[in-house]
Design a protein around this motif. Sequence first.
Motif, PDB file in Angstrom:
ATOM      1  N   LEU A 263     -69.814 -84.475  -4.223  1.00 13.45           N
ATOM      2  CA  LEU A 263     -69.976 -83.022  -4.197  1.00 13.45           C
ATOM      3  C   LEU A 263     -68.729 -82.344  -3.646  1.00 13.45           C
ATOM      4  CD1 LEU A 263     -73.695 -82.672  -3.033  1.00 13.45           C
ATOM      5  CD2 LEU A 263     -72.770 -82.586  -5.354  1.00 13.45           C
ATOM      6  N   MET A 264     -68.072 -82.967  -2.673  1.00  7.29           N
ATOM      7  CA  MET A 264     -66.815 -82.425  -2.161  1.00  7.29           C
ATOM      8  C   MET A 264     -65.727 -82.472  -3.225  1.00  7.29           C
ATOM      9  SD  MET A 264     -66.751 -83.941   1.732  1.00  7.29           S
ATOM     10  CE  MET A 264     -65.101 -83.288   2.071  1.00  7.29           C
ATOM     11  N   ALA A 265     -65.680 -83.570  -3.973  1.00  8.58           N
ATOM     12  CA  ALA A 265     -64.685 -83.693  -5.043  1.00  8.58           C
ATOM     13  C   ALA A 265     -64.923 -82.649  -6.131  1.00  8.58           C
ATOM     14  CB  ALA A 265     -64.721 -85.105  -5.630  1.00  8.58           C
ATOM     15  N   GLU A 266     -66.193 -82.373  -6.416  1.00  9.83           N
ATOM     16  CA  GLU A 266     -66.506 -81.360  -7.427  1.00  9.83           C
ATOM     17  C   GLU A 266     -66.127 -79.958  -6.965  1.00  9.83           C
ATOM     18  OE1 GLU A 266     -70.072 -83.232 -10.133  1.00  9.83           O
ATOM     19  OE2 GLU A 266     -70.649 -82.127  -8.338  1.00  9.83           O
ATOM     20  N   GLU A 267     -66.078 -79.738  -5.660  1.00 10.80           N
ATOM     21  CA  GLU A 267     -65.589 -78.446  -5.166  1.00 10.80           C
ATOM     22  C   GLU A 267     -64.113 -78.272  -5.490  1.00 10.80           C
ATOM     23  OE1 GLU A 267     -68.676 -78.034  -1.351  1.00 10.80           O
ATOM     24  OE2 GLU A 267     -66.616 -78.723  -1.048  1.00 10.80           O
ATOM     25  N   CYS A 268     -63.403 -79.386  -5.567  1.00 14.33           N
ATOM     26  CA  CYS A 268     -61.976 -79.348  -5.926  1.00 14.33           C
ATOM     27  C   CYS A 268     -61.785 -79.253  -7.437  1.00 14.33           C
ATOM     28  CB  CYS A 268     -61.271 -80.602  -5.408  1.00 14.33           C
ATOM     29  SG  CYS A 268     -61.252 -80.781  -3.620  1.00 14.33           S
ATOM     30  N   LYS A 269     -62.617 -79.971  -8.185  1.00 14.00           N
ATOM     31  CA  LYS A 269     -62.521 -79.997  -9.647  1.00 14.00           C
ATOM     32  C   LYS A 269     -63.932 -80.194 -10.204  1.00 14.00           C
ATOM     33  CE  LYS A 269     -59.757 -82.024 -13.385  1.00 14.00           C
ATOM     34  NZ  LYS A 269     -60.823 -82.266 -14.412  1.00 14.00           N
ATOM     35  N   PRO A 270     -64.571 -79.124 -10.661  1.00 14.66           N
ATOM     36  CA  PRO A 270     -65.988 -79.193 -11.050  1.00 14.66           C
ATOM     37  C   PRO A 270     -66.333 -80.266 -12.079  1.00 14.66           C
ATOM     38  CG  PRO A 270     -65.297 -76.911 -10.852  1.00 14.66           C
ATOM     39  CD  PRO A 270     -64.050 -77.737 -10.710  1.00 14.66           C
ATOM     40  N   ASP A 271     -65.397 -80.612 -12.961  1.00 15.98           N
ATOM     41  CA  ASP A 271     -65.699 -81.609 -13.997  1.00 15.98           C
ATOM     42  C   ASP A 271     -65.125 -82.985 -13.666  1.00 15.98           C
ATOM     43  OD1 ASP A 271     -63.000 -81.088 -14.339  1.00 15.98           O
ATOM     44  OD2 ASP A 271     -63.110 -80.952 -16.541  1.00 15.98           O
ATOM     45  N   ILE A 272     -64.924 -83.279 -12.397  1.00 16.15           N
ATOM     46  CA  ILE A 272     -64.260 -84.532 -12.012  1.00 16.15           C
ATOM     47  C   ILE A 272     -65.065 -85.770 -12.408  1.00 16.15           C
ATOM     48  CG2 ILE A 272     -65.201 -84.754  -9.668  1.00 16.15           C
ATOM     49  CD1 ILE A 272     -62.206 -85.375  -8.809  1.00 16.15           C
ATOM     50  N   LEU A 273     -66.371 -85.611 -12.649  1.00 16.49           N
ATOM     51  CA  LEU A 273     -67.205 -86.742 -13.081  1.00 16.49           C
ATOM     52  C   LEU A 273     -67.339 -86.837 -14.595  1.00 16.49           C
ATOM     53  CD1 LEU A 273     -70.278 -86.912 -10.636  1.00 16.49           C
ATOM     54  CD2 LEU A 273     -68.174 -88.259 -10.575  1.00 16.49           C
ATOM     55  N   SER A 274     -66.548 -86.079 -15.322  1.00 18.13           N
ATOM     56  CA  SER A 274     -66.741 -85.997 -16.785  1.00 18.13           C
ATOM     57  C   SER A 274     -66.635 -87.352 -17.483  1.00 18.13           C
ATOM     58  CB  SER A 274     -65.733 -85.020 -17.400  1.00 18.13           C
ATOM     59  OG  SER A 274     -64.406 -85.459 -17.161  1.00 18.13           O
ATOM     60  N   LYS A 275     -65.845 -88.277 -16.940  1.00 18.78           N
ATOM     61  CA  LYS A 275     -65.665 -89.590 -17.563  1.00 18.78           C
ATOM     62  C   LYS A 275     -66.537 -90.668 -16.903  1.00 18.78           C
ATOM     63  CE  LYS A 275     -60.916 -88.622 -19.032  1.00 18.78           C
ATOM     64  NZ  LYS A 275     -59.498 -89.033 -18.943  1.00 18.78           N
ATOM     65  N   PHE A 276     -67.480 -90.225 -16.065  1.00 19.67           N
ATOM     66  CA  PHE A 276     -68.301 -91.184 -15.317  1.00 19.67           C
ATOM     67  C   PHE A 276     -69.789 -90.870 -15.495  1.00 19.67           C
ATOM     68  CE2 PHE A 276     -64.224 -90.709 -13.127  1.00 19.67           C
ATOM     69  CZ  PHE A 276     -63.780 -92.020 -13.120  1.00 19.67           C
ATOM     70  N   PRO A 277     -70.347 -91.220 -16.654  1.00 19.94           N
ATOM     71  CA  PRO A 277     -71.753 -90.874 -16.933  1.00 19.94           C
ATOM     72  C   PRO A 277     -72.747 -91.532 -15.979  1.00 19.94           C
ATOM     73  CG  PRO A 277     -70.876 -92.385 -18.604  1.00 19.94           C
ATOM     74  CD  PRO A 277     -69.713 -91.919 -17.799  1.00 19.94           C
ATOM     75  N   VAL A 278     -72.459 -92.743 -15.537  1.00 18.34           N
ATOM     76  CA  VAL A 278     -73.384 -93.416 -14.621  1.00 18.34           C
ATOM     77  C   VAL A 278     -73.399 -92.698 -13.277  1.00 18.34           C
ATOM     78  CG1 VAL A 278     -73.924 -95.589 -13.445  1.00 18.34           C
ATOM     79  CG2 VAL A 278     -73.052 -95.623 -15.788  1.00 18.34           C
ATOM     80  N   LEU A 279     -72.236 -92.250 -12.821  1.00 18.84           N
ATOM     81  CA  LEU A 279     -72.178 -91.493 -11.566  1.00 18.84           C
ATOM     82  C   LEU A 279     -72.828 -90.117 -11.707  1.00 18.84           C
ATOM     83  CD1 LEU A 279     -68.693 -92.224  -9.927  1.00 18.84           C
ATOM     84  CD2 LEU A 279     -70.962 -92.936  -9.165  1.00 18.84           C
ATOM     85  N   GLN A 280     -72.750 -89.544 -12.892  1.00 17.81           N
ATOM     86  CA  GLN A 280     -73.444 -88.268 -13.122  1.00 17.81           C
ATOM     87  C   GLN A 280     -74.955 -88.450 -12.936  1.00 17.81           C
ATOM     88  OE1 GLN A 280     -72.290 -86.301 -16.845  1.00 17.81           O
ATOM     89  NE2 GLN A 280     -70.247 -87.173 -16.656  1.00 17.81           N
ATOM     90  N   ALA A 281     -75.464 -89.537 -13.495  1.00 20.87           N
ATOM     91  CA  ALA A 281     -76.900 -89.821 -13.355  1.00 20.87           C
ATOM     92  C   ALA A 281     -77.244 -90.142 -11.901  1.00 20.87           C
ATOM     93  CB  ALA A 281     -77.291 -90.977 -14.265  1.00 20.87           C
ATOM     94  N   PHE A 282     -76.365 -90.885 -11.240  1.00 18.06           N
ATOM     95  CA  PHE A 282     -76.560 -91.205  -9.824  1.00 18.06           C
ATOM     96  C   PHE A 282     -76.616 -89.933  -8.988  1.00 18.06           C
ATOM     97  CE2 PHE A 282     -74.464 -91.673  -5.690  1.00 18.06           C
ATOM     98  CZ  PHE A 282     -75.174 -92.709  -5.103  1.00 18.06           C
ATOM     99  N   LYS A 283     -75.694 -89.040  -9.236  1.00 20.62           N
ATOM    100  CA  LYS A 283     -75.655 -87.767  -8.496  1.00 20.62           C
ATOM    101  C   LYS A 283     -76.975 -87.015  -8.661  1.00 20.62           C
ATOM    102  CE  LYS A 283     -73.811 -83.153  -9.046  1.00 20.62           C
ATOM    103  NZ  LYS A 283     -73.025 -82.281  -9.939  1.00 20.62           N
ATOM    104  N   ALA A 284     -77.464 -86.908  -9.879  1.00 18.90           N
ATOM    105  CA  ALA A 284     -78.721 -86.194 -10.126  1.00 18.90           C
ATOM    106  C   ALA A 284     -79.893 -86.880  -9.428  1.00 18.90           C
ATOM    107  CB  ALA A 284     -78.969 -86.103 -11.629  1.00 18.90           C
ATOM    108  N   ARG A 285     -79.900 -88.202  -9.480  1.00 11.61           N
ATOM    109  CA  ARG A 285     -81.005 -88.975  -8.904  1.00 11.61           C
ATOM    110  C   ARG A 285     -81.035 -88.863  -7.374  1.00 11.61           C
ATOM    111  NH1 ARG A 285     -79.736 -93.091 -11.597  1.00 11.61           N
ATOM    112  NH2 ARG A 285     -78.527 -94.253 -10.075  1.00 11.61           N
TER     113      ARG A 285
END
Length: 226
Positions: A166-188
């Motif tokens: 979440l801190m990294a996304e404050e720097c760059k909102p789409d920083i997880l764009s290439k990491f679909p598993v981490l996107q799902a992890f974040k939501a979970r």
Amino acid sequence: MATKPKLYYFNGRGRMETIRWLLATAGVEFEEAEYLETRKQYEKLLQDGSLLFQQVPMVEIDGMKMVQTRAILNYIAGKHNLYGKDLKERALIDMYVEATMDLNEIIMHHPLQPPEAKAKHLATIIEKATTRYFPVYEKALKDHGQDFLVGNRFSRADVQLLETILMAEECKPDILSKFPVLQAFKARISNIPTIKKFLQPGSQRKPPLDVKLLPKVLSIFNIGNE
């Protein structure tokens, strides 16, 4: 009735924020016993002998005045069953956590950069997050196909990774764009009830450091005046 942990720090994230995250995740109510606003308050803690190594964060918990961020986090995680089921799991959690804290530290220092250095520092954050750290977590979660980083059991490693994402996304909102598993992890992980509550407006979670606060923080700790 157990006494709530009391936190001693300035009114901002810094090294106390991960402690706030872990306490909130464990469902532990805590209070900011004293926001450090002046050098005099800090010197009083020093004179009282409350700060074992003359530094904060400091947390009063279970009859102890604990300092050293990692020691505090280890204690909270161990007490609230967020530290794995055995020594091997704890070692793996420690490896993940130490790396996450390395990235967290870099991100935390971004607001402190002078204007002329901000772009370069941001590029460093993005580069390290997307080539050194996030690929490891993406692969770990993908390879074992489980919901959590270690032992298919929720641990401090998951909490601290979410905080740093979440801190990294404050720097760059789409920083997880290439990491679909981490996107799902974040939501979970964000939907775990205690974490979801901590992420709501009005919680004890702190916003990113306001640069207007910086002179006060430097004054409290006498930085740049020695």
